[in-house]
Design a protein around this motif. Sequence first.
Motif, PDB file in Angstrom:
ATOM      1  N   GLN A   1       0.828  -1.204   0.000  1.00 38.20           N
ATOM      2  CA  GLN A   1       0.000   0.000   0.000  1.00 38.20           C
ATOM      3  C   GLN A   1       0.865   1.258   0.000  1.00 38.20           C
ATOM      4  O   GLN A   1       0.612   2.197  -0.756  1.00 38.20           O
ATOM      5  CB  GLN A   1      -0.943   0.008   1.200  1.00 38.20           C
ATOM      6  N   ARG A   2       1.873   1.288   0.852  1.00 42.73           N
ATOM      7  CA  ARG A   2       2.767   2.458   0.906  1.00 42.73           C
ATOM      8  C   ARG A   2       3.420   2.692  -0.442  1.00 42.73           C
ATOM      9  O   ARG A   2       3.468   3.820  -0.938  1.00 42.73           O
ATOM     10  CB  ARG A   2       3.831   2.253   1.981  1.00 42.73           C
ATOM     11  N   ASP A   3       3.904   1.634  -1.081  1.00 37.86           N
ATOM     12  CA  ASP A   3       4.574   1.776  -2.369  1.00 37.86           C
ATOM     13  C   ASP A   3       3.611   2.239  -3.457  1.00 37.86           C
ATOM     14  O   ASP A   3       3.979   3.049  -4.319  1.00 37.86           O
ATOM     15  CB  ASP A   3       5.250   0.462  -2.768  1.00 37.86           C
ATOM     16  N   THR A   4       2.369   1.755  -3.432  1.00 38.04           N
ATOM     17  CA  THR A   4       1.360   2.188  -4.398  1.00 38.04           C
ATOM     18  C   THR A   4       1.079   3.674  -4.255  1.00 38.04           C
ATOM     19  O   THR A   4       1.093   4.430  -5.236  1.00 38.04           O
ATOM     20  CB  THR A   4       0.056   1.384  -4.223  1.00 38.04           C
ATOM     21  N   TYR A   5       0.832   4.116  -3.015  1.00 35.44           N
ATOM     22  CA  TYR A   5       0.547   5.531  -2.793  1.00 35.44           C
ATOM     23  C   TYR A   5       1.770   6.399  -3.079  1.00 35.44           C
ATOM     24  O   TYR A   5       1.628   7.533  -3.546  1.00 35.44           O
ATOM     25  CB  TYR A   5       0.021   5.770  -1.372  1.00 35.44           C
ATOM     26  N   ASP A   6       2.960   5.892  -2.833  1.00 33.42           N
ATOM     27  CA  ASP A   6       4.165   6.646  -3.137  1.00 33.42           C
ATOM     28  C   ASP A   6       4.265   6.902  -4.646  1.00 33.42           C
ATOM     29  O   ASP A   6       4.599   8.014  -5.069  1.00 33.42           O
ATOM     30  CB  ASP A   6       5.412   5.899  -2.631  1.00 33.42           C
ATOM     31  N   GLY A   7       3.971   5.907  -5.446  1.00 37.24           N
ATOM     32  CA  GLY A   7       3.984   6.080  -6.896  1.00 37.24           C
ATOM     33  C   GLY A   7       2.978   7.131  -7.339  1.00 37.24           C
ATOM     34  O   GLY A   7       3.299   8.013  -8.150  1.00 37.24           O
ATOM     35  N   TRP A   8       1.764   7.049  -6.797  1.00 37.03           N
ATOM     36  CA  TRP A   8       0.744   8.040  -7.142  1.00 37.03           C
ATOM     37  C   TRP A   8       1.145   9.430  -6.674  1.00 37.03           C
ATOM     38  O   TRP A   8       0.951  10.426  -7.384  1.00 37.03           O
ATOM     39  CB  TRP A   8      -0.613   7.658  -6.553  1.00 37.03           C
ATOM     40  N   GLN A   9       1.718   9.529  -5.498  1.00 31.87           N
ATOM     41  CA  GLN A   9       2.120  10.830  -4.969  1.00 31.87           C
ATOM     42  C   GLN A   9       3.164  11.471  -5.882  1.00 31.87           C
ATOM     43  O   GLN A   9       3.096  12.664  -6.172  1.00 31.87           O
ATOM     44  CB  GLN A   9       2.648  10.669  -3.540  1.00 31.87           C
ATOM     45  N   GLN A  10       4.105  10.679  -6.367  1.00 33.42           N
ATOM     46  CA  GLN A  10       5.141  11.215  -7.249  1.00 33.42           C
ATOM     47  C   GLN A  10       4.549  11.746  -8.555  1.00 33.42           C
ATOM     48  O   GLN A  10       4.880  12.849  -9.000  1.00 33.42           O
ATOM     49  CB  GLN A  10       6.180  10.135  -7.562  1.00 33.42           C
ATOM     50  N   VAL A  11       3.671  10.974  -9.167  1.00 33.63           N
ATOM     51  CA  VAL A  11       3.052  11.380 -10.435  1.00 33.63           C
ATOM     52  C   VAL A  11       2.207  12.632 -10.246  1.00 33.63           C
ATOM     53  O   VAL A  11       2.299  13.587 -11.029  1.00 33.63           O
ATOM     54  CB  VAL A  11       2.184  10.235 -11.012  1.00 33.63           C
ATOM     55  N   LEU A  12       1.394  12.635  -9.206  1.00 31.32           N
ATOM     56  CA  LEU A  12       0.491  13.766  -8.984  1.00 31.32           C
ATOM     57  C   LEU A  12       1.248  15.031  -8.588  1.00 31.32           C
ATOM     58  O   LEU A  12       0.909  16.127  -9.037  1.00 31.32           O
ATOM     59  CB  LEU A  12      -0.547  13.388  -7.930  1.00 31.32           C
ATOM     60  N   ALA A  13       2.282  14.895  -7.774  1.00 33.01           N
ATOM     61  CA  ALA A  13       3.070  16.060  -7.366  1.00 33.01           C
ATOM     62  C   ALA A  13       3.824  16.656  -8.549  1.00 33.01           C
ATOM     63  O   ALA A  13       4.082  17.860  -8.579  1.00 33.01           O
ATOM     64  CB  ALA A  13       4.043  15.671  -6.251  1.00 33.01           C
ATOM     65  N   ALA A  14       4.158  15.852  -9.539  1.00 34.35           N
ATOM     66  CA  ALA A  14       4.856  16.344 -10.732  1.00 34.35           C
ATOM     67  C   ALA A  14       3.932  17.164 -11.637  1.00 34.35           C
ATOM     68  O   ALA A  14       4.414  17.894 -12.497  1.00 34.35           O
ATOM     69  CB  ALA A  14       5.457  15.174 -11.504  1.00 34.35           C
TER      70      ALA A  14
END
Length: 136
Positions: free
Chosen positions: A95-108
């Motif tokens: 779960q942490r890794d999934t949200y981390d990926g989304w956070q990176q894409v969205l923050a960009a």
Amino acid sequence: LRKDWKFDYTSAKLAEAARAKIAYHDGHLSLWKAKREELLATIRAEGIEVNEKIALRYAHPKARDWEQGGEVMIRNDLRKALTETFEKLAYHTRQRDTYDGWQQVLAANPESRQSLDIDDWLFFFGRDVGRESDDD
């Protein structure tokens, strides 16, 4: 028609929600890592049992069957707890890794807007109720 509703959010707002989910799962990872260490210490200290065959106590031909005489076991309650601990660690890591990926894409792409359906909204903003036990 509720299933067809869409909700617009900026990527920055979704990235913020993803950061909150990352923090949630990081916190639970820390708790489960500590529980794992405590459990492993218990297993090392008191979790091993030796089950000797009762036949070895009597004088008959089976009493000479030393190869089949004993079995080393980890207490079943500790084995179950260890399995649960590793399942929780795997879940929270995924779960942490999934949200981390989304956070990176969205923050960009903070200014872009996303249309969320109910499942998307729950993914970013929903509680983790029902997916885990109360002490997850």
